[in-house]
Design an enzyme around this catalytic site. Structure first.
Site, short mmCIF file in Angstrom:
data_model
loop_
_atom_site.label_atom_id
_atom_site.label_comp_id
_atom_site.label_asym_id
_atom_site.label_seq_id
_atom_site.Cartn_x
_atom_site.Cartn_y
_atom_site.Cartn_z
N HIS A 1 0.65 10.79 -1.71
CA HIS A 1 -0.62 10.59 -1.00
C HIS A 1 -0.99 11.82 -0.19
CE1 HIS A 1 -3.58 9.16 1.89
NE2 HIS A 1 -3.76 8.09 1.14
N HIS B 1 0.82 -1.21 0.00
CA HIS B 1 0.00 0.00 0.00
C HIS B 1 0.86 1.27 0.00
CE1 HIS B 1 -2.68 2.85 2.48
NE2 HIS B 1 -3.18 2.80 1.28
N GLU C 1 0.85 -0.53 -4.92
CA GLU C 1 -0.15 0.51 -5.19
C GLU C 1 0.52 1.86 -5.00
OE1 GLU C 1 -3.65 3.00 -3.21
OE2 GLU C 1 -1.71 2.47 -2.41
N ASP D 1 -3.68 4.43 -7.97
CA ASP D 1 -4.81 5.03 -7.26
C ASP D 1 -4.89 6.48 -7.73
OD1 ASP D 1 -6.64 6.04 -5.50
OD2 ASP D 1 -5.77 5.11 -3.72
N ASP E 1 -0.15 6.29 -5.45
CA ASP E 1 -1.17 7.35 -5.55
C ASP E 1 -0.74 8.35 -6.60
OD1 ASP E 1 -2.84 6.66 -3.09
OD2 ASP E 1 -0.82 6.74 -2.26
#
EC number: 4.6.1.-
Length: 285
Positions: free
Chosen positions: A47, A12, A32, A91, A34
């Site tokens: 993020h 993450h 993942e 994301d 952002d």
């Protein structure tokens, strides 16, 4: 034949290039990141605060540099190549976009991937890519994205692309029917991932929506191919999610799932996914 469910172990919030090998070393087979926009241009992997407990929220990189680095880790023959790194989720923080920026943003993400990850179709990175959008209303993003690859003569690369319409979260997550409708508007049929979850400091809840989604995935006319759950950091939560039938876990600690997959009662039912596992294929309970 190996009848165990293949599991995607998604690290993450990996937004700085230095974090990539660290998370892969912990056993992640997927990452993942952002993607933050300036206008309709994907500019940073970042993020920002707040974020999951125990994590540095402000690590970042320029999007083009991040993609070039992902390419190195996923191109056979490169010194950094990792055989086990098979997929990444972008994301896409499209909440900052005005309605008329959504489609151009999709076009721009396609151009960035084409140039900096796929190397214009010439021996680029081999990992699968999931485009995760926080709003089912942003289906024009996908239309713009696909249009660019077709126009540039690289429609074949769409084989490597999946989609995850994950929100909006407020006032409540969209129904599966509304999500399915959005995919139809996006012109997407297949390659569908669905995410469900909470920040790592939220109480877990009863997984009701997760169970409903899994039931839908496993039904005769299900439209979902893979379901992942986030952010799962504890052994108990990891086991609960696997028991329910998820295909992926998004975690701040990929080593936790690696440990669980070695345990009796789990090692005979689940295994870490490899490059040979098709992420767009439904594995039914």
């Amino acid at each position: 034949a190996d009848n165990r469910r293949p599991i995607w172990n998604l690290a993450h919030m990996v937004n700085a290039v230095a974090q990539i090998p660290s998370f892969l070393d912990l056993g992640a087979n997927a990452l993942e990141a952002d993607v933050t926009f300036k206008g309709s241009v994907p500019t940073y992997t970042y993020h920002g605060t707040p974020c999951d407990f125990g994590r540095d929220c402000i690590r970042w990189e320029y999007f083009n540099v991040f993609l070039k680095t992902l390419k190195e880790y996923t191109t056979p023959g490169n010194a950094k190549y990792r055989d086990g790194f098979i997929l990444f989720v972008l994301d896409l923080k499209t909440g900052s976009l005005s309605n008329d920026q959504v489609r151009p943003a999709g076009e721009n993400v396609a151009k960035e991937l084409l140039q900096n990850y796929w190397n214009n179709g010439n021996n680029g990175g081999r990992a699968y890519v999931v485009l995760s959008l926080p709003d089912i209303g942003h289906y024009e993003f996908v239309r713009g994205f696909k249009e660019v690859l077709k126009k540039e003569g690289h429609e074949d690369l769409l084989e490597k692309v999946g989609y995850d319409f994950s929100g909006p979260y407020l006032p409540s997550l969209p129904t599966l029917d509304a999500t399915h409708e959005a995919y139809k508007k996006a012109g997407v049929d297949g390659h569908i991932w669905l995410s469900d979850g909470l920040t790592n400091f939220s109480p877990l809840g009863d997984m009701a929506r997760l169970k409903e989604a899994i039931k839908s995935r496993d039904s005769a006319n299900g439209f979902i191919n893979k379901i992942y759950y986030w952010s799962v950091d504890k052994v108990s939560t990891t086991k609960a999610a696997l028991d329910v039938g998820v295909d992926g876990i998004m975690t701040n600690h990929p080593n936790v799932l690696i440990g669980v997959l070695k345990e009796n009662g789990y090692n005979d039912k689940y295994r870490l996914a490899t490059y040979d596992d098709n992420p767009w294929e439904t594995f039914k309970n």
